[in-house]
Design an enzyme around this catalytic site. Structure first.
Site, PDB file in Angstrom:
ATOM      1  N   GLU A  84       0.792  -1.223   0.000  1.00  0.00           N
ATOM      2  CA  GLU A  84       0.000   0.000   0.000  1.00  0.00           C
ATOM      3  C   GLU A  84       0.827   1.276   0.000  1.00  0.00           C
ATOM      4  OE1 GLU A  84      -3.095   0.555  -0.328  1.00  0.00           O
ATOM      5  OE2 GLU A  84      -4.000  -1.408  -0.088  1.00  0.00           O
ATOM      6  N   SER A 344     -28.945 -35.851  48.003  1.00  0.00           N
ATOM      7  CA  SER A 344     -28.072 -36.392  49.060  1.00  0.00           C
ATOM      8  C   SER A 344     -26.707 -35.730  49.122  1.00  0.00           C
ATOM      9  CB  SER A 344     -27.882 -37.900  48.844  1.00  0.00           C
ATOM     10  OG  SER A 344     -29.113 -38.576  48.956  1.00  0.00           O
TER      11      SER A 344
END
Length: 678
Positions: A84, A344
């Site tokens: 770029e 339990s």
């Protein structure tokens, strides 16, 4: 002279303007009003290692995830600049050479061949989100680019690009793009992946891999050809990179531990990043286990799993449901936080409290026979009675009658107090605890149960389970059980019968099934970790035939297999532990006497010294008692220390801090005092 100054001088020379006009140009740039630089980014929830668990879109529905220059692969940065803007670190925002070349090519070819925009100019366009197709638009872009160069470093400008570049659809910024198109963060990219990330922003919609993979592939290859030298690629490496396939599907963003992530966000809505104690790799495995577990069980059975480190208090995995979705399993409901009946699973705490108070020992005999407590007549799950059994066997077989006998003698309020010391906030129906709480008549969450067992595994010291990585590791300071009682409970649970086909040695565990088969539980621990599993229907309707041992226990052991390759052993017994058979126990501990038998006896012992609640200087005292019938069994902090015919005993080795003294006489009557030594 700065790069910007060089650029302005070059412009001045090219335009033949005076030095005064150059000063005006500088002032014009300095007076530029920059568009807002702050931008909303996704809230991210990270695991203990910084890996992404879940991210949330910003308010406008876009995926935009904050990233720094250090958070992207250097290959990508090198490829971006090479493709770029080769002179990015040399120009002052406008590359006059590139612009002149682009202008000349356009004249020669009667059309645009290459662009002259620098990365800084592209950032200017992204910030303004405006058109540059007109002369005024291009001039504005140049002015903003110069202003950016005057006020920010090159790395800061590059970071603005990394966070704002468009990548197709609602994807902005390279971090979000890397997750969406590559399924991973941008920290480590192959040359081909880096090239794709460079190519997409040039034409983000036309090159979207999910809509036009051929265009994406061609653009990527073009970038690879141009940046090969910058990336140090030879011809064979370049050819190999071009053969890498591009996925034609958009990848879903990570959404692991979604229930916990939502809770974290609700707790701290203003924070942009949350780092948890969760282990992402383990979380993924347990989520997959949850899904495969419920798949063959119909479309209404749900599951929740919680994994913690009971030494540090860190939660390592939290699975609130088998799938975070609106289905008949109510997958959006976090079942780690739902109030359910524990069945339990509270029995180990009841026995541990009894051990601590000198009421029983693992080898104590206890009656399993028909009994009624003021009209309440508990039954064992199979409806049978076994006569005299050891407390150890009663817990391993999860018998109901013996544990209710213990709770009746102790008082249900002691169980509730023990739960609260563990950090559990039980919901008691009607606000008053009865004997039914011992068999699950109370509301708790899966996290509550795991926290309770973490404390037992931690030598009886409460553990504050936490998910926030930034919280300081602090124990609550609460003692649930003495270390002897906690070890005795763990030792019993180590020998609990395993599910069919499961070995699972070294894991102390307990299962539970609530009334009406509405909840199936399994909770267990080794020397380091604790795991809890809940299964059932979120709406609370029964699951006929469902038992914790059949449904939840296999998942518990499968979780331990995924957690570690080697089980950490339970700590050895504390020195004060009484390791003897029933016949060698002090007479009062050989058989448990229910409350009715104790009431029938008279003249129990009374502790004269130390009085209950006393604060005493020194660490060596002489205990004295009155009344009662010899012989007397003396217990310090729940551990038997002597059996005497006399009514006094030299108590040594207690150490500073709180201690308890329990004395049991020949008729099983007892007295207890809690005091502090300084």
């Amino acid at each position: 002279m700065t790069r910007l100054a060089h650029c302005l001088v070059a412009v001045a020379l090219a335009m033949g303007i005076s030095a005064g006009t150059l000063d005006q140009l500088r002032a014009w740039v300095a007076a530029t009003d920059l568009p807002p630089l702050a931008i909303d980014t996704a809230v991210e929830v990270l695991d203990r290692n910084g890996d992404l668990l879940r991210a949330y879109t910003v308010a406008d529905g876009r995926w935009r995830m904050a990233v720094t220059l250090e958070g992207v692969d250097r290959n990508y940065v090198a490829a971006l600049i090479a493709y770029e803007d080769k002179r990015f670190y040399d120009h002052g925002g406008v590359d006059l050479i590139a612009m002149s070349r682009a202008f000349g090519q356009a004249l020669w070819n009667r059309g645009v061949v290459s662009g002259g925009s620098t990365l800084t100019m592209q950032v200017a366009r992204l910030l303004e989100d405006g058109s540059t197709g007109t002369l005024s638009g291009k001039l504005r872009q140049i002015r903003v680019a110069w202003a950016l160069e005057a006020r920010f470093s090159k790395d800061e400008i590059l970071t603005l690009y990394l966070n704002r570049a468009p990548f197709g659809g609602n994807i902005e910024g390279v971090r979000a793009a890397s997750y969406a198109w590559l399924g991973k963060p941008p920290t480590r990219l192959t040359p081909a992946e880096a090239a794709l990330m460079v190519a997409l922003p040039q034409s983000p919609e036309r090159r979207r891999p999910d809509r036009n993979p051929l265009a994406a592939n061609a653009a990527r290859d073009q970038v690879l050809t141009r940046v090969a030298d910058a990336l140090g690629m030879d011809q064979s490496t370049l050819i190999a990179a071009k053969t890498e396939s591009i996925s034609a599907q958009r990848v879903d963003f990570p959404a692991f531990a979604p229930h916990l992530a939502d809770r974290v966000l609700a707790d701290s809505p203003t924070a942009s990043r949350h780092q948890l104690t969760i282990d992402r790799a383990l979380q993924i495995q347990i989520e997959a286990l949850a899904q495969t577990t419920v798949a063959p069980l119909g479309d209404r059975i749900q599951i929740a799993v919680l994994v913690g480190d009971h030494q540090s208090g860190e939660i390592l995995a939290s699975v609130g449901s088998a799938g975070f979705q609106a289905d008949q399993r109510q997958g959006f409901v976090d079942m780690t936080q739902a109030l359910r009946s524990p069945g339990s699973t509270l029995k180990p705490l009841i026995y541990g409290l009894a051990f601590d108070q000198g009421m029983a020992h693992p080898e104590t005999l206890i009656a399993d026979q028909p009994v009624s407590f003021d009209g309440y007549a508990p039954q064992n799950f199979d409806g049978q009675f076994r006569g005299d059994v050891r407390v150890r066997d009663a817990l391993q077989m999860s018998l109901n009658i013996p544990v209710v006998s213990i709770l009746d003698a102790m008082g249900p309020q002691h169980l509730i107090a023990g739960l609260r010391r563990a950090g559990v906030q039980p919901e008691v129906p009607g606000g008053r605890a009865g004997l039914a709480v011992g068999l699950g008549g109370v509301g708790v969450t899966l996290q509550d149960i795991v926290q309770l067992y973490a404390g037992i595994a931690n030598g009886g010291e409460a553990v504050d389970l936490r998910w926030n990585r930034d919280e300081i590791d602090q124990q609550s300071g609460q003692t649930i059980l003495g270390n002897v009682a906690a070890w005795q409970v763990a030792d019993i649970l180590l020998e609990t019968p395993r599910p069919r086909g499961v070995m699972g040695s070294g894991v102390a565990f307990k299962t539970g099934t609530s009334y009406g088969h509405r909840d199936a539980w399994a909770v267990g621990f080794d020397g380091r970790h604790v795991v809890g599993v809940w299964m059932g229907r979120p709406d609370g309707t029964p699951v006929p035939g469902a038992f914790g041992g059949d449904l939840a226990a296999p998942v518990l052991f499968a979780t331990f297999e995924r957690l570690k390759s080697r089980i950490d052993p339970i700590a050895p017994p504390p020195p004060a532990t009484l390791l003897v058979s029933n016949a060698q126990l002090p007479l009062p501990l050989q058989r448990f006497r229910p409350r009715g038998q104790i009431i029938a006896a008279t003249g129990g012992p009374q502790i004269v010294f130390p009085p209950d609640g006393a604060i005493i200087d020194g660490t060596q005292i002489i205990g004295r008692i009155s009344d009662g019938h010899a012989p007397f069994t003396w217990l310090a902090n729940g551990a038997p220390v002597a059996t005497t015919q006399t009514r006094q005993l030299d108590l040594t080795g207690l150490g500073a801090g709180f201690s308890s003294l329990t004395v049991i006489d020949a008729q099983g009557l007892n007295a207890r005092a809690v005091f502090e030594l300084r």
